[in-house]
Design a protein around this motif. Structure first.
Motif, PDB file in Angstrom:
ATOM      1  N   MET A   1     -13.614 -18.713  32.505  1.00 29.79           N
ATOM      2  CA  MET A   1     -12.727 -17.665  31.986  1.00 29.79           C
ATOM      3  C   MET A   1     -12.438 -16.575  33.017  1.00 29.79           C
ATOM      4  SD  MET A   1     -13.767 -16.755  28.104  1.00 29.79           S
ATOM      5  CE  MET A   1     -15.517 -16.683  28.474  1.00 29.79           C
ATOM      6  N   LEU A   2     -13.463 -16.266  33.831  1.00 27.70           N
ATOM      7  CA  LEU A   2     -13.284 -15.182  34.811  1.00 27.70           C
ATOM      8  C   LEU A   2     -13.414 -15.697  36.244  1.00 27.70           C
ATOM      9  CD1 LEU A   2     -15.397 -12.330  33.104  1.00 27.70           C
ATOM     10  CD2 LEU A   2     -12.952 -12.737  32.909  1.00 27.70           C
ATOM     11  N   THR A   3     -13.162 -16.965  36.429  1.00 26.32           N
ATOM     12  CA  THR A   3     -13.335 -17.547  37.762  1.00 26.32           C
ATOM     13  C   THR A   3     -12.508 -16.792  38.800  1.00 26.32           C
ATOM     14  OG1 THR A   3     -13.573 -19.651  36.656  1.00 26.32           O
ATOM     15  CG2 THR A   3     -13.259 -19.744  39.041  1.00 26.32           C
ATOM     16  N   GLY A   4     -13.189 -16.410  39.875  1.00 23.01           N
ATOM     17  CA  GLY A   4     -12.499 -15.735  40.975  1.00 23.01           C
ATOM     18  C   GLY A   4     -12.312 -14.241  40.763  1.00 23.01           C
ATOM     19  N   LYS A   5     -12.668 -13.727  39.602  1.00 30.65           N
ATOM     20  CA  LYS A   5     -12.490 -12.288  39.364  1.00 30.65           C
ATOM     21  C   LYS A   5     -13.640 -11.531  40.011  1.00 30.65           C
ATOM     22  CE  LYS A   5      -8.937 -12.956  36.699  1.00 30.65           C
ATOM     23  NZ  LYS A   5      -7.743 -13.255  37.502  1.00 30.65           N
ATOM     24  N   LYS A   6     -13.289 -10.399  40.625  1.00 26.38           N
ATOM     25  CA  LYS A   6     -14.301  -9.595  41.316  1.00 26.38           C
ATOM     26  C   LYS A   6     -14.609  -8.368  40.473  1.00 26.38           C
ATOM     27  CE  LYS A   6     -12.788 -10.998  45.915  1.00 26.38           C
ATOM     28  NZ  LYS A   6     -11.394 -11.473  45.760  1.00 26.38           N
ATOM     29  N   ILE A   7     -15.842  -8.299  40.050  1.00 25.69           N
ATOM     30  CA  ILE A   7     -16.222  -7.198  39.155  1.00 25.69           C
ATOM     31  C   ILE A   7     -17.330  -6.360  39.752  1.00 25.69           C
ATOM     32  CG2 ILE A   7     -17.164  -6.632  36.879  1.00 25.69           C
ATOM     33  CD1 ILE A   7     -15.596  -9.052  35.829  1.00 25.69           C
ATOM     34  N   LEU A   8     -17.047  -5.058  39.803  1.00 25.20           N
ATOM     35  CA  LEU A   8     -18.037  -4.103  40.257  1.00 25.20           C
ATOM     36  C   LEU A   8     -18.663  -3.504  39.000  1.00 25.20           C
ATOM     37  CD1 LEU A   8     -18.761  -2.990  43.056  1.00 25.20           C
ATOM     38  CD2 LEU A   8     -17.003  -1.240  42.725  1.00 25.20           C
ATOM     39  N   LEU A   9     -19.976  -3.472  38.943  1.00 24.82           N
ATOM     40  CA  LEU A   9     -20.646  -2.926  37.760  1.00 24.82           C
ATOM     41  C   LEU A   9     -21.482  -1.720  38.177  1.00 24.82           C
ATOM     42  CD1 LEU A   9     -21.517  -3.131  34.759  1.00 24.82           C
ATOM     43  CD2 LEU A   9     -23.318  -4.692  35.477  1.00 24.82           C
ATOM     44  N   GLY A  10     -21.127  -0.566  37.660  1.00 25.95           N
ATOM     45  CA  GLY A  10     -21.879   0.661  37.947  1.00 25.95           C
ATOM     46  C   GLY A  10     -22.851   0.920  36.810  1.00 25.95           C
ATOM     47  N   ILE A  11     -24.092   1.232  37.165  1.00 22.93           N
ATOM     48  CA  ILE A  11     -25.104   1.471  36.124  1.00 22.93           C
ATOM     49  C   ILE A  11     -25.638   2.887  36.283  1.00 22.93           C
ATOM     50  CG2 ILE A  11     -27.346   0.675  35.233  1.00 22.93           C
ATOM     51  CD1 ILE A  11     -26.500  -2.101  36.338  1.00 22.93           C
ATOM     52  N   THR A  12     -25.468   3.712  35.253  1.00 19.91           N
ATOM     53  CA  THR A  12     -25.991   5.073  35.315  1.00 19.91           C
ATOM     54  C   THR A  12     -27.259   5.161  34.466  1.00 19.91           C
ATOM     55  OG1 THR A  12     -24.660   5.945  33.489  1.00 19.91           O
ATOM     56  CG2 THR A  12     -23.625   5.955  35.660  1.00 19.91           C
ATOM     57  N   GLY A  13     -27.912   6.312  34.521  1.00 21.68           N
ATOM     58  CA  GLY A  13     -29.267   6.416  33.996  1.00 21.68           C
ATOM     59  C   GLY A  13     -29.418   6.569  32.500  1.00 21.68           C
ATOM     60  N   GLY A  14     -29.375   5.470  31.799  1.00 18.85           N
ATOM     61  CA  GLY A  14     -29.630   5.489  30.354  1.00 18.85           C
ATOM     62  C   GLY A  14     -30.456   4.273  30.016  1.00 18.85           C
ATOM     63  N   ILE A  15     -31.144   4.340  28.884  1.00 18.48           N
ATOM     64  CA  ILE A  15     -32.012   3.228  28.506  1.00 18.48           C
ATOM     65  C   ILE A  15     -31.211   1.940  28.303  1.00 18.48           C
ATOM     66  CG2 ILE A  15     -32.048   4.019  26.079  1.00 18.48           C
ATOM     67  CD1 ILE A  15     -34.780   2.016  27.945  1.00 18.48           C
ATOM     68  N   ALA A  16     -29.913   2.103  27.955  1.00 21.26           N
ATOM     69  CA  ALA A  16     -29.077   0.904  27.741  1.00 21.26           C
ATOM     70  C   ALA A  16     -28.904   0.098  29.028  1.00 21.26           C
ATOM     71  CB  ALA A  16     -27.720   1.298  27.172  1.00 21.26           C
ATOM     72  N   ALA A  17     -29.389   0.640  30.154  1.00 20.87           N
ATOM     73  CA  ALA A  17     -29.285  -0.086  31.432  1.00 20.87           C
ATOM     74  C   ALA A  17     -29.883  -1.493  31.304  1.00 20.87           C
ATOM     75  CB  ALA A  17     -29.998   0.697  32.539  1.00 20.87           C
ATOM     76  N   ALA A  32     -17.339 -14.943  37.206  1.00 21.18           N
ATOM     77  CA  ALA A  32     -16.966 -13.760  37.992  1.00 21.18           C
ATOM     78  C   ALA A  32     -17.927 -13.549  39.158  1.00 21.18           C
ATOM     79  CB  ALA A  32     -16.972 -12.523  37.097  1.00 21.18           C
ATOM     80  N   GLU A  33     -17.417 -12.892  40.196  1.00 17.67           N
ATOM     81  CA  GLU A  33     -18.278 -12.443  41.286  1.00 17.67           C
ATOM     82  C   GLU A  33     -18.666 -11.007  40.929  1.00 17.67           C
ATOM     83  OE1 GLU A  33     -17.818 -12.092  46.038  1.00 17.67           O
ATOM     84  OE2 GLU A  33     -16.340 -13.302  44.973  1.00 17.67           O
ATOM     85  N   VAL A  34     -19.955 -10.703  40.980  1.00 22.31           N
ATOM     86  CA  VAL A  34     -20.401  -9.384  40.502  1.00 22.31           C
ATOM     87  C   VAL A  34     -21.167  -8.643  41.596  1.00 22.31           C
ATOM     88  CG1 VAL A  34     -21.729  -8.163  38.716  1.00 22.31           C
ATOM     89  CG2 VAL A  34     -20.623 -10.329  38.146  1.00 22.31           C
ATOM     90  N   ARG A  35     -20.815  -7.392  41.789  1.00 15.93           N
ATOM     91  CA  ARG A  35     -21.613  -6.516  42.666  1.00 15.93           C
ATOM     92  C   ARG A  35     -22.028  -5.308  41.855  1.00 15.93           C
ATOM     93  NH1 ARG A  35     -19.378  -7.039  48.745  1.00 15.93           N
ATOM     94  NH2 ARG A  35     -19.140  -9.288  48.620  1.00 15.93           N
ATOM     95  N   VAL A  36     -23.258  -4.879  42.083  1.00 12.57           N
ATOM     96  CA  VAL A  36     -23.815  -3.819  41.237  1.00 12.57           C
ATOM     97  C   VAL A  36     -24.081  -2.557  42.041  1.00 12.57           C
ATOM     98  CG1 VAL A  36     -25.757  -3.206  39.731  1.00 12.57           C
ATOM     99  CG2 VAL A  36     -24.832  -5.526  39.665  1.00 12.57           C
ATOM    100  N   LEU A  37     -23.706  -1.434  41.435  1.00  7.29           N
ATOM    101  CA  LEU A  37     -23.990  -0.103  41.986  1.00  7.29           C
ATOM    102  C   LEU A  37     -24.906   0.606  40.999  1.00  7.29           C
ATOM    103  CD1 LEU A  37     -20.347   1.012  42.749  1.00  7.29           C
ATOM    104  CD2 LEU A  37     -22.178   1.123  44.410  1.00  7.29           C
TER     105      LEU A  37
END
Ligand code: CTP
Length: 404
Positions: A1-17, A32-37
């Motif tokens: 479904m997301l083949t080739g899509k580039k997704i940046l995921l930012g995680i801020t400080g909450g327990i839902a992390a 998807a290709e995923v990079r995490v911040l």
């Protein structure tokens, strides 16, 4: 479904992390290709190693690697992504985003991003409902940020209410919709009526109803987010429209709403009649305040024009027309009748008997009765999500009409 899509995921400080770990898995599984911040506070909740392992990429937390001085370019990261998701987005980070503060890599990347940004708010109920947070969310929406609505339920504080981060599956649905539906209504022009009308008795009094306009405005936002140009003919309401593709045409009376709709409809691909139009208006409006005399007062009312029925007569084979039926009795029968009498392609039925449905609530429970698909009932859900179901039905109508 997301083949080739580039997704940046930012995680801020909450327990839902911790839930975002599962979101990474879902995104990866969908191709998807995923990079995490991560912000510094986020690292207190979940180790970067978790996200590095799941995303199969190094996790970015600082502007540079303290060991070898390698520079982590927020500009490059922002240019790389097709979509930047910040989940969880804390009240603090949302406030900073709304005010252009860039005091960490995650936020600096928000400022540099050329791709759309989707945020998933997560916080305690009072922080969520605080006008400061609501204003910040409104600001971000007005700048085109996508918001994966917070849910209601038990919160980390032990309190219960709205503020829970949307579940990873729900965020995933938003992401899939974003890539699938983005721009699907580009080039379409849609008329929407919303809110109540006010029928003047004298300079200080009027007849109206409990409509808040929330449902109509949610539909307008959803259609605009899919690329449609929306003409929103609205009675007096407290809610505001955010998307730049929405043109607001404010009106007060049923007669004014009728005039605007009849004037605009021929230039549109269809219309959604979600306004609660007064069925009656005072036969005469007094120019001065009516004083009490001690006697009973009789008010003679005359019927207003039926806007939906008028558009139903004007409708061409290429245009769709949708309406609402808010009923208390014989719901289905009345809805079917209105579908025919007003020449709707589909009608959205909500019953005042359903808890959490109808005027004022943020939720709604609807049944869509359409000529194309028959009767489809939906669960109680946020009006923003009901708007997506209605938008999907409109897409169906466009498909049907273009096939004819
Ligand atoms: N409607 C309209 N103009 C009116 C009255 C209603 O455009 N003067 C539209 C509403 O926006 C809705 C649909 O018609 O989409 C049905 O409205 P509703 O109030 O349920 O029905 P009415 O036709 O007013 O019938 P009744 O009040 O008898 O149920």
């Amino acid at each position: 479904m997301l083949t080739g899509k580039k997704i940046l995921l930012g995680i801020t400080g909450g327990i839902a992390a911790y839930k975002s770990a599962y979101l990474v898995r879902l995104l990866k599984k969908a191709g998807a290709e995923v990079r995490v911040l991560m912000s510094d506070a986020a690292k207190q909740f979940v180790q970067p190693l978790t996200f590095a392992t799941l995303s199969q990429n190094p996790v970015y937390t600082d502007f540079f690697n303290p060991e070898n001085g390698e520079w982590h370019s927020h500009v490059k990261l922002a240019l790389w992504a097709d979509l930047y998701i910040v989940a969880p987005a804390t009240a603090n980070s949302i406030a900073k985003m709304a005010h252009g503060i860039a005091d960490n890599l995650l936020l600096t990347t928000c400022l540099s991003a050329r791709c759309p940004i989707m945020i998933a708010p997560a916080m305690d109920l009072d922080m969520y409902s605080n006008p400061a947070t609501q204003d910040n969310l409104a600001t971000l929406r007005s700048r085109g940020y996508l918001v994966a609505e917070a849910g209601e339920g038990l919160l980390a504080s032990g309190l219960s209410g709205k503020g829970r981060m949307a579940e990873p599956e729900e965020i995933m649905d938003e992401v899939v919709r974003f890539f699938a539906g983005n721009g699907s209504m580009r080039g379409r022009r849609i008329l929407i009526t919303a809110g109540p009308t006010r029928e003047k008795i004298d300079p200080v009094r009027f007849i109206s109803n409990y409509s808040t306009g929330k449902m109509g405005y949610a539909i307008a936002e959803e259609l605009a987010s899919r690329g449609a140009e929306v003409l929103l003919v609205s009675g007096p309401v407290q809610v505001t429209a955010h998307n730049k593709r929405i043109t607001l045409i404010p009106v007060t009376t049923a007669e004014e709403m009728y005039t605007q709709c009849v004037e605009q409809f021929s230039g549109c691909d269809g219309a959604v009649m979600s306004a609660a139009v007064a069925d009656f208006t005072p036969a005469d409006t007094a120019n001065s305040k009516i004083k009490k005399t001690g006697d009973e007062m009789l008010l003679r009312l005359v019927p207003t024009k039926d806007i939906a029925a008028a558009l139903g007569k004007m409708k061409t084979g290429k245009q769709f027309l949708a309406g609402f039926a808010l009923e208390t009795d014989n719901e289905m029968q009345n809805a079917q009748k209105k579908l025919e009498s007003k020449n709707f392609d589909f009608i959205v039925l909500n019953s005042l008997k359903d808890k959490g449905a109808g005027f004022g609530y943020d939720t709604n429970k609807v049944t869509i009765v359409s000529r194309s698909k028959g009767v489809v009932s939906y669960d109680l859900k946020a009006k923003t999500l009901v708007a997506k179901d209605i938008a999907d039905q409109i897409e169906e109508e466009f498909t049907q009409k273009s096939a004819v």
